[in-house]
Motif scaffolding. Structure first.
Motif, PDB file in Angstrom:
ATOM      1  N   SER A 105      35.006  59.520  67.653  1.00 19.68           N
ATOM      2  CA  SER A 105      35.371  58.568  66.593  1.00 19.68           C
ATOM      3  C   SER A 105      34.905  59.090  65.241  1.00 19.68           C
ATOM      4  N   ARG A 106      33.652  59.477  65.176  1.00 16.60           N
ATOM      5  CA  ARG A 106      33.100  59.914  63.877  1.00 16.60           C
ATOM      6  C   ARG A 106      33.812  61.168  63.376  1.00 16.60           C
ATOM      7  N   GLU A 107      34.165  62.097  64.305  1.00 18.14           N
ATOM      8  CA  GLU A 107      34.900  63.307  63.885  1.00 18.14           C
ATOM      9  C   GLU A 107      36.213  62.942  63.203  1.00 18.14           C
ATOM     10  N   HIS A 108      36.787  61.819  63.611  1.00 17.61           N
ATOM     11  CA  HIS A 108      38.070  61.411  63.033  1.00 17.61           C
ATOM     12  C   HIS A 108      37.902  60.380  61.923  1.00 17.61           C
ATOM     13  N   GLY A 109      36.683  60.193  61.463  1.00 17.12           N
ATOM     14  CA  GLY A 109      36.444  59.281  60.341  1.00 17.12           C
ATOM     15  C   GLY A 109      36.477  57.819  60.729  1.00 17.12           C
ATOM     16  N   ILE A 110      36.341  57.544  62.027  1.00 24.45           N
ATOM     17  CA  ILE A 110      36.378  56.167  62.523  1.00 24.45           C
ATOM     18  C   ILE A 110      34.934  55.674  62.665  1.00 24.45           C
ATOM     19  N   ALA A 111      34.568  54.633  61.923  1.00 22.03           N
ATOM     20  CA  ALA A 111      33.185  54.129  61.964  1.00 22.03           C
ATOM     21  C   ALA A 111      32.925  53.425  63.296  1.00 22.03           C
ATOM     22  N   ILE A 112      31.680  53.480  63.736  1.00 19.83           N
ATOM     23  CA  ILE A 112      31.292  52.823  64.988  1.00 19.83           C
ATOM     24  C   ILE A 112      30.654  51.474  64.696  1.00 19.83           C
ATOM     25  N   GLU A 113      31.247  50.445  65.321  1.00 21.48           N
ATOM     26  CA  GLU A 113      30.627  49.120  65.343  1.00 21.48           C
ATOM     27  C   GLU A 113      30.066  48.931  66.747  1.00 21.48           C
ATOM     28  N   VAL A 130      48.356  55.330  60.780  1.00 19.83           N
ATOM     29  CA  VAL A 130      47.092  54.932  60.165  1.00 19.83           C
ATOM     30  C   VAL A 130      45.942  55.203  61.147  1.00 19.83           C
ATOM     31  N   VAL A 131      44.933  55.932  60.702  1.00 17.76           N
ATOM     32  CA  VAL A 131      43.749  56.167  61.537  1.00 17.76           C
ATOM     33  C   VAL A 131      42.904  54.891  61.527  1.00 17.76           C
ATOM     34  N   PRO A 132      42.480  54.402  62.689  1.00 22.12           N
ATOM     35  CA  PRO A 132      41.658  53.183  62.700  1.00 22.12           C
ATOM     36  C   PRO A 132      40.424  53.339  61.794  1.00 22.12           C
ATOM     37  N   ALA A 133      40.079  52.257  61.124  1.00 23.35           N
ATOM     38  CA  ALA A 133      38.881  52.293  60.270  1.00 23.35           C
ATOM     39  C   ALA A 133      37.616  52.206  61.111  1.00 23.35           C
ATOM     40  N   VAL A 134      37.672  51.487  62.219  1.00 20.63           N
ATOM     41  CA  VAL A 134      36.490  51.334  63.080  1.00 20.63           C
ATOM     42  C   VAL A 134      36.919  51.350  64.545  1.00 20.63           C
TER      43      VAL A 134
END
Ligand code: NAD
Length: 273
Positions: free
Chosen positions: A175-183, A153-157
């Motif tokens: 992170s963004r390239e892999h679809g992981i949102a930044i908090e 599972v790719v992390p959501a954030v």
């Protein structure tokens, strides 16, 4: 105007502006989170290590707000990475909830080298529906690379220290390239450097008739970050939430972005164990 909802990589939505409770005294948490919910926040960011999950849960229970209108995040503490399912059950019990919206590995603790094992447990928790999304916190690029190479599972954030003096361009881009949102944690720099007095921030504040804190929160929102500034004071909670009636210009965004100084105010992720 309402808080925008962002869609995470698994299709769940998250209010882009929330309320964080790091260093909120457990004895005061119910009152403070109740204030935040009354002000209008619907996204609360806590962690097992903050010691205030029970207070967050009590405020939610007495608020009368339907559960599906709230977004609740908590985090796995470092000493439970090999025991994550039990730690998660404890957090859920303290919160008094059937599920959380987001469960995070709090720090990578690379010296222990157990975050892949922890993530495998988070994947099971996610599959059970008791966390609607799972993610990481304080992960740098090498930590993310190792996680992505060894799990499903790719992390959501990825929740990282991020404010104008410390924008972490590498981990943010990866992170963004892999679809992981930044908090962005510490979105106001935790008050540890004079961010609000910089001309880049104060001039924009003056131009829009808003406060420096509102300008910095707006900078986060317009650059795509999820943020949850913390304040014990109800008037500042309201101030920090009142950011949907103005927009920074691209020049103002660029000027604030020029404040990058690699100015980390918290711990280095490789050094936390
Ligand atoms: P922050 O940048 O939100 O700063 C909070 C400080 O700013 C407080 O001392 C408050 O007095 C001051 N402040 C707030 N609103 C203000 C206003 N309108 N005007 C003037 N001053 C104001 O720092 P934070 O609380 O560390 O970060 C926000 C949240 O991020 C935390 O509560 C927590 O949920 C999360 N966090 C996560 C990690 C992590 O390792 N994952 C680490 C730190 C924080």
């Amino acid at each position: 105007a309402n808080t925008p909802l962002l869609t995470l990589n698994n299709g769940t939505t998250i209010p882009q502006l929330g309320f964080g409770v790091f260093k909120v005294d457990p004895d005061e948490t119910t009152r403070i989170v109740t204030d935040a919910l009354e002000v209008g926040y619907r996204h609360i960011d806590t962690a097992a290590i903050y010691g205030n999950e029970e207070g967050v849960g009590a405020a939610i229970a007495s608020s009368g707000i339907p559960r599906d209108e709230l977004f609740v995040t908590t985090k796995l503490w470092n000493d439970r990475q090999t025991d994550a399912e039990a730690a998660f059950d404890e957090s859920l019990g303290k919160l008094g909830l059937d599920y959380v919206d987001l469960y995070l590995i709090h720090w990578p603790t690379p010296q222990k080298d157990t975050f892949v094992q922890a993530w495998t447990s988070l994947e099971k928790i996610y599959a059970s529906g008791r966390a609607k999304a799972i993610g990481v916190s304080n992960f740098l690029v090498p930590h993310l690379e190792k996680l992505l190479a060894n799990t499903d599972v790719v992390p959501a954030v990825n929740q990282i220290e991020l404010h104008p003096a410390h924008q972490q361009p590498e981990v943010t881009a990866f992170s963004r390239e892999h679809g992981i949102a930044i908090e962005a944690w510490g979105p106001l720099g935790q008050g540890k450097y004079p961010l609000f007095e910089t001309p880049e921030v104060s001039q924009a504040a003056e131009a829009h008739g808003k406060t420096p804190a509102q300008v910095v929160i707006r900078w986060h929102l317009q650059t795509g970050n999820i943020v949850f500034p913390k304040s014990n004071s109800r008037s500042r909670m309201a101030e920090n939430f009142d950011v949907f009636d103005f927009e920074l210009t691209s020049d103002e965004i660029a000027a604030i972005s020029s404040l990058e100084r690699e100015g980390r105010v918290g711990a280095h992720p490789d050094e936390v164990n």
